[in-house]
Design a protein around this motif. Structure first.
Motif, PDB file in Angstrom:
ATOM      1  N   GLN A  17       0.864  -1.178   0.000  1.00  0.00           N
ATOM      2  CA  GLN A  17       0.000   0.000   0.000  1.00  0.00           C
ATOM      3  C   GLN A  17       0.898   1.225   0.000  1.00  0.00           C
ATOM      4  O   GLN A  17       1.801   1.331   0.832  1.00  0.00           O
ATOM      5  N   VAL A  18       0.679   2.133  -0.932  1.00  0.00           N
ATOM      6  CA  VAL A  18       1.401   3.400  -0.945  1.00  0.00           C
ATOM      7  C   VAL A  18       0.636   4.352  -0.038  1.00  0.00           C
ATOM      8  O   VAL A  18      -0.520   4.684  -0.306  1.00  0.00           O
ATOM      9  N   HIS A  27      -2.439  -3.633  -3.871  1.00  0.00           N
ATOM     10  CA  HIS A  27      -1.486  -4.200  -4.834  1.00  0.00           C
ATOM     11  C   HIS A  27      -0.924  -5.502  -4.288  1.00  0.00           C
ATOM     12  O   HIS A  27      -0.539  -5.574  -3.126  1.00  0.00           O
ATOM     13  N   GLY A  28      -0.866  -6.510  -5.119  1.00  0.00           N
ATOM     14  CA  GLY A  28      -0.326  -7.777  -4.659  1.00  0.00           C
ATOM     15  C   GLY A  28       0.166  -8.642  -5.784  1.00  0.00           C
ATOM     16  O   GLY A  28      -0.202  -8.453  -6.944  1.00  0.00           O
ATOM     17  N   SER A  29       1.015  -9.590  -5.420  1.00  0.00           N
ATOM     18  CA  SER A  29       1.500 -10.571  -6.382  1.00  0.00           C
ATOM     19  C   SER A  29       1.993 -11.793  -5.620  1.00  0.00           C
ATOM     20  O   SER A  29       2.187 -11.746  -4.404  1.00  0.00           O
ATOM     21  N   GLY A  39       6.749  -2.134  -7.351  1.00  0.00           N
ATOM     22  CA  GLY A  39       6.827  -0.765  -7.846  1.00  0.00           C
ATOM     23  C   GLY A  39       6.212  -0.641  -9.210  1.00  0.00           C
ATOM     24  O   GLY A  39       5.523  -1.548  -9.670  1.00  0.00           O
ATOM     25  N   PRO A  40       6.399   0.457  -9.863  1.00  0.00           N
ATOM     26  CA  PRO A  40       7.344   1.545  -9.578  1.00  0.00           C
ATOM     27  C   PRO A  40       6.821   2.510  -8.515  1.00  0.00           C
ATOM     28  O   PRO A  40       5.619   2.640  -8.309  1.00  0.00           O
ATOM     29  N   ALA A  48       3.883   0.532   2.626  1.00  0.00           N
ATOM     30  CA  ALA A  48       3.649  -0.491   3.645  1.00  0.00           C
ATOM     31  C   ALA A  48       3.565  -1.838   2.936  1.00  0.00           C
ATOM     32  O   ALA A  48       2.886  -1.966   1.922  1.00  0.00           O
ATOM     33  N   ILE A  49       4.263  -2.838   3.489  1.00  0.00           N
ATOM     34  CA  ILE A  49       4.367  -4.144   2.850  1.00  0.00           C
ATOM     35  C   ILE A  49       4.045  -5.232   3.870  1.00  0.00           C
ATOM     36  O   ILE A  49       4.464  -5.151   5.025  1.00  0.00           O
ATOM     37  N   LYS A  50       3.295  -6.257   3.433  1.00  0.00           N
ATOM     38  CA  LYS A  50       3.024  -7.419   4.278  1.00  0.00           C
ATOM     39  C   LYS A  50       2.867  -8.640   3.396  1.00  0.00           C
ATOM     40  O   LYS A  50       2.693  -8.524   2.178  1.00  0.00           O
ATOM     41  N   THR A  51       2.938  -9.814   4.003  1.00  0.00           N
ATOM     42  CA  THR A  51       2.678 -11.055   3.275  1.00  0.00           C
ATOM     43  C   THR A  51       1.414 -11.697   3.824  1.00  0.00           C
ATOM     44  O   THR A  51       1.036 -11.492   4.972  1.00  0.00           O
TER      45      THR A  51
END
Length: 70
Positions: A17-18, A27-29, A39-40, A48-51
């Motif tokens: 999440q920006v 956003h995910g993959s 990105g970009p 913010a990043i999580k799995t």
């Protein structure tokens, strides 16, 4: 990623999440255990990043980590 983490997952995703742009982790993959490119992004943004790991028992999310890009 933590060695052995998610080994029982049938689905393993990285989500981001920006901050100030996205209301949710939109956003995910799929996780690439050898390394991940996201990105970009623009300098100055905080991301913010999580799995998220899912299997037949349920879903678990990691703690959120934040990165500010320079």
């Amino acid at each position: 990623y933590v060695a052995g983490g998610g080994r029982h997952a049938t689905s393993l995703q990285v989500l981001y999440q920006v901050q100030g742009v996205d209301a949710t982790f939109a956003h995910g993959s799929a996780v690439l255990l050898a390394g991940q490119a996201l990105g970009p992004f623009v300098a100055g943004q905080t991301v913010a990043i999580k799995t998220r790991a899912t299997n037949s028992v349920g879903t678990v999310e990691s703690a959120v980590k934040t990165v500010t890009l320079t």
